[in-house]
Design a protein around this motif. Sequence first.
Motif, PDB file in Angstrom:
ATOM      1  N   UNK A   6     -25.723 -17.811  14.512  1.00  0.00           N
ATOM      2  CA  UNK A   6     -25.612 -16.915  13.353  1.00  0.00           C
ATOM      3  C   UNK A   6     -24.232 -16.982  12.738  1.00  0.00           C
ATOM      4  N   UNK A   7     -23.635 -18.156  12.825  1.00  0.00           N
ATOM      5  CA  UNK A   7     -22.218 -18.318  12.474  1.00  0.00           C
ATOM      6  C   UNK A   7     -21.928 -18.150  10.997  1.00  0.00           C
ATOM      7  N   UNK A   8     -22.941 -18.253  10.143  1.00  0.00           N
ATOM      8  CA  UNK A   8     -22.683 -18.119   8.710  1.00  0.00           C
ATOM      9  C   UNK A   8     -22.914 -16.701   8.206  1.00  0.00           C
ATOM     10  N   UNK A   9     -23.366 -15.796   9.078  1.00  0.00           N
ATOM     11  CA  UNK A   9     -23.540 -14.394   8.688  1.00  0.00           C
ATOM     12  C   UNK A   9     -22.210 -13.663   8.656  1.00  0.00           C
ATOM     13  N   UNK A  10     -22.224 -12.438   8.180  1.00  0.00           N
ATOM     14  CA  UNK A  10     -20.988 -11.660   8.021  1.00  0.00           C
ATOM     15  C   UNK A  10     -20.235 -11.520   9.336  1.00  0.00           C
ATOM     16  N   UNK A  11     -20.927 -11.081  10.391  1.00  0.00           N
ATOM     17  CA  UNK A  11     -20.264 -10.906  11.685  1.00  0.00           C
ATOM     18  C   UNK A  11     -19.967 -12.257  12.323  1.00  0.00           C
ATOM     19  N   UNK A  12     -20.895 -13.195  12.214  1.00  0.00           N
ATOM     20  CA  UNK A  12     -20.684 -14.518  12.799  1.00  0.00           C
ATOM     21  C   UNK A  12     -19.442 -15.205  12.272  1.00  0.00           C
ATOM     22  N   UNK A  13     -19.234 -15.135  10.956  1.00  0.00           N
ATOM     23  CA  UNK A  13     -18.027 -15.747  10.375  1.00  0.00           C
ATOM     24  C   UNK A  13     -16.767 -15.091  10.931  1.00  0.00           C
ATOM     25  N   UNK A  15     -16.467 -13.603  13.866  1.00  0.00           N
ATOM     26  CA  UNK A  15     -16.313 -14.010  15.271  1.00  0.00           C
ATOM     27  C   UNK A  15     -15.669 -15.392  15.342  1.00  0.00           C
ATOM     28  N   UNK A  16     -16.158 -16.315  14.516  1.00  0.00           N
ATOM     29  CA  UNK A  16     -15.574 -17.660  14.489  1.00  0.00           C
ATOM     30  C   UNK A  16     -14.085 -17.590  14.162  1.00  0.00           C
ATOM     31  N   UNK A 169     -15.515  -6.779  10.742  1.00  0.00           N
ATOM     32  CA  UNK A 169     -14.337  -7.288  11.461  1.00  0.00           C
ATOM     33  C   UNK A 169     -14.144  -6.552  12.781  1.00  0.00           C
ATOM     34  N   UNK A 170     -14.439  -5.250  12.783  1.00  0.00           N
ATOM     35  CA  UNK A 170     -14.289  -4.469  14.008  1.00  0.00           C
ATOM     36  C   UNK A 170     -15.375  -4.816  15.022  1.00  0.00           C
ATOM     37  N   UNK A 171     -16.591  -5.061  14.525  1.00  0.00           N
ATOM     38  CA  UNK A 171     -17.667  -5.501  15.418  1.00  0.00           C
ATOM     39  C   UNK A 171     -17.278  -6.832  16.058  1.00  0.00           C
ATOM     40  N   UNK A 172     -16.805  -7.755  15.242  1.00  0.00           N
ATOM     41  CA  UNK A 172     -16.397  -9.075  15.739  1.00  0.00           C
ATOM     42  C   UNK A 172     -15.263  -8.953  16.747  1.00  0.00           C
ATOM     43  N   UNK A 173     -14.339  -8.050  16.502  1.00  0.00           N
ATOM     44  CA  UNK A 173     -13.199  -7.890  17.419  1.00  0.00           C
ATOM     45  C   UNK A 173     -13.665  -7.491  18.815  1.00  0.00           C
TER      46      UNK A 173
END
Length: 200
Positions: A6-13, A15-16, A169-173
Amino acid sequence: MILVTGATGTVGREVVAQLLAAGEKVRALTRDPGKTRFDGAVEVVKGDLSQPETLLPAVQGADKIFSLALGLQIGEQERSLAQIAKKAGVRQIVKLSVLGVGEGQASTRAIAEWHAAGERAIEESGVPWTFVRPGRFMSNAMMWRDPVRNQGKVFSNFADGKSPAIHPKDIAAVAVQALTTSGHEGKAYPLTGPEAFSIG
């Protein structure tokens, strides 16, 4: 190596990007590598969670996986991913789930049921897991843009209820912490923003 689905989604990007900033080697799974715009340090591979036969090349050599699956078939998609991950020796799967899963009662929200099936599939695989369970995404407010512009109104199924939205961004963090530091295996983290607010 950390594989991000899911790397192209909002959270996926996010996370990358945050994994790269932390100095990690990142592999991004996407259905169409030609349409991605990742940093050159990211290894981009073609694959689709709904097509298990495409997953083995992406999973091989990965130590950890960030799993972001969507739709009615989350359980089946994450079962296939987790089984392949188990065979490939992956040491941890961090799954983006949703708030409301695992609260000890049957959920009336379909999305929570879909993610609950994904969580069960990962648990049953035997791969160490961490579940990140955010509530409403702050970025979903972008869906209000056209109604506000065209009608001067916002439409929502929350009525006057309040909820604490959280930024991707906070979810990814949180996901990145779970992927890059120890002690998160077997844990589920409910995530919300700092303040509940209504739509109206």
